[in-house]
Design a protein around this motif. Sequence first.
Motif, PDB file in Angstrom:
ATOM      1  N   MET A 103      37.635  47.078  43.515  1.00 60.33           N
ATOM      2  CA  MET A 103      37.638  48.431  42.976  1.00 60.33           C
ATOM      3  C   MET A 103      38.593  48.541  41.793  1.00 60.33           C
ATOM      4  SD  MET A 103      37.809  52.057  44.698  1.00 60.33           S
ATOM      5  CE  MET A 103      38.763  53.370  44.010  1.00 60.33           C
ATOM      6  N   VAL A 104      39.229  47.468  41.384  1.00 62.16           N
ATOM      7  CA  VAL A 104      40.241  47.547  40.328  1.00 62.16           C
ATOM      8  C   VAL A 104      39.690  48.173  39.055  1.00 62.16           C
ATOM      9  CG1 VAL A 104      41.743  46.199  38.832  1.00 62.16           C
ATOM     10  CG2 VAL A 104      41.575  45.627  41.241  1.00 62.16           C
ATOM     11  N   HIS A 105      38.573  47.673  38.542  1.00 59.87           N
ATOM     12  CA  HIS A 105      38.071  48.231  37.281  1.00 59.87           C
ATOM     13  C   HIS A 105      37.487  49.625  37.478  1.00 59.87           C
ATOM     14  CE1 HIS A 105      34.766  45.919  38.966  1.00 59.87           C
ATOM     15  NE2 HIS A 105      33.935  46.652  38.275  1.00 59.87           N
ATOM     16  N   ALA A 146      28.266  41.222  38.066  1.00 65.25           N
ATOM     17  CA  ALA A 146      29.657  40.751  38.066  1.00 65.25           C
ATOM     18  C   ALA A 146      29.945  39.882  39.283  1.00 65.25           C
ATOM     19  CB  ALA A 146      30.616  41.942  38.023  1.00 65.25           C
ATOM     20  N   ASP A 147      29.524  40.324  40.455  1.00 64.57           N
ATOM     21  CA  ASP A 147      29.757  39.546  41.672  1.00 64.57           C
ATOM     22  C   ASP A 147      28.974  38.236  41.641  1.00 64.57           C
ATOM     23  OD1 ASP A 147      31.436  41.520  42.611  1.00 64.57           O
ATOM     24  OD2 ASP A 147      29.958  42.379  44.003  1.00 64.57           O
ATOM     25  N   GLY A 148      27.742  38.299  41.188  1.00 61.59           N
ATOM     26  CA  GLY A 148      26.892  37.113  41.139  1.00 61.59           C
ATOM     27  C   GLY A 148      27.407  36.040  40.197  1.00 61.59           C
ATOM     28  N   LEU A 149      28.082  36.468  39.146  1.00 64.58           N
ATOM     29  CA  LEU A 149      28.641  35.519  38.183  1.00 64.58           C
ATOM     30  C   LEU A 149      30.109  35.201  38.453  1.00 64.58           C
ATOM     31  CD1 LEU A 149      27.006  36.875  34.907  1.00 64.58           C
ATOM     32  CD2 LEU A 149      26.304  34.896  36.285  1.00 64.58           C
ATOM     33  N   GLY A 150      30.675  35.847  39.476  1.00 68.24           N
ATOM     34  CA  GLY A 150      32.073  35.580  39.815  1.00 68.24           C
ATOM     35  C   GLY A 150      33.052  36.131  38.799  1.00 68.24           C
ATOM     36  N   LEU A 151      32.718  37.259  38.188  1.00 71.24           N
ATOM     37  CA  LEU A 151      33.596  37.846  37.182  1.00 71.24           C
ATOM     38  C   LEU A 151      34.799  38.514  37.833  1.00 71.24           C
ATOM     39  CD1 LEU A 151      30.958  39.477  34.830  1.00 71.24           C
ATOM     40  CD2 LEU A 151      32.014  37.226  34.647  1.00 71.24           C
ATOM     41  N   GLU A 152      35.935  38.400  37.184  1.00 69.18           N
ATOM     42  CA  GLU A 152      37.155  39.058  37.641  1.00 69.18           C
ATOM     43  C   GLU A 152      37.769  39.829  36.487  1.00 69.18           C
ATOM     44  OE1 GLU A 152      39.905  36.313  39.337  1.00 69.18           O
ATOM     45  OE2 GLU A 152      38.485  35.604  40.833  1.00 69.18           O
ATOM     46  N   THR A 153      38.449  40.913  36.799  1.00 63.95           N
ATOM     47  CA  THR A 153      39.147  41.686  35.778  1.00 63.95           C
ATOM     48  C   THR A 153      40.373  40.910  35.322  1.00 63.95           C
ATOM     49  OG1 THR A 153      38.417  43.728  36.827  1.00 63.95           O
ATOM     50  CG2 THR A 153      40.259  43.901  35.301  1.00 63.95           C
ATOM     51  N   THR A 159      35.967  38.660  32.847  1.00 63.39           N
ATOM     52  CA  THR A 159      35.573  37.356  32.332  1.00 63.39           C
ATOM     53  C   THR A 159      35.282  36.427  33.494  1.00 63.39           C
ATOM     54  OG1 THR A 159      37.819  36.494  32.267  1.00 63.39           O
ATOM     55  CG2 THR A 159      37.059  37.621  30.300  1.00 63.39           C
ATOM     56  N   ALA A 160      34.570  35.364  33.216  1.00 67.05           N
ATOM     57  CA  ALA A 160      34.207  34.402  34.268  1.00 67.05           C
ATOM     58  C   ALA A 160      35.437  33.666  34.759  1.00 67.05           C
ATOM     59  CB  ALA A 160      33.179  33.413  33.734  1.00 67.05           C
ATOM     60  N   ARG A 161      35.382  33.270  36.025  1.00 67.77           N
ATOM     61  CA  ARG A 161      36.488  32.489  36.628  1.00 67.77           C
ATOM     62  C   ARG A 161      36.628  31.163  35.939  1.00 67.77           C
ATOM     63  NH1 ARG A 161      35.179  33.566  42.971  1.00 67.77           N
ATOM     64  NH2 ARG A 161      35.142  35.757  42.677  1.00 67.77           N
TER      65      ARG A 161
END
Length: 108
Positions: free
Chosen positions: A1-3, A86-93, A106-108
């Motif tokens: 929930m950060v973003h 975002a979840d499917g690509l493993g994106l993190e804030t 961006t991607a991990r």
Amino acid sequence: MVHHRRGLRRLIRNDELVDAVEHDWTTAGMSPKRTAMLRCAVKLTETPAATSDADIDALREAGFSDRDILDITEVVGYYAYANRIADGLGLETEDWIPDGPAAQATAR
């Protein structure tokens, strides 16, 4: 929930309410209109096929126009889509991104 929290803080401008919503929106002390909107949003997110005319009627009774209901549905659908991407690509804030509209991932 950060973003999402960043955007919520920008819109609500009440950190205590944002904290309460994040903890448990059902006990956050929001207006009946906002509660009806969130109840519908949760149902549309978790069990979209179970959404019925009664859910739309509840939004109307809470004071939402048909245009408002369309907007609510589109926003819920967009967030479902964006979160799955975002979840499917493993994106993190990124930690360096300040609170505000420039939040990105961006991607991990």
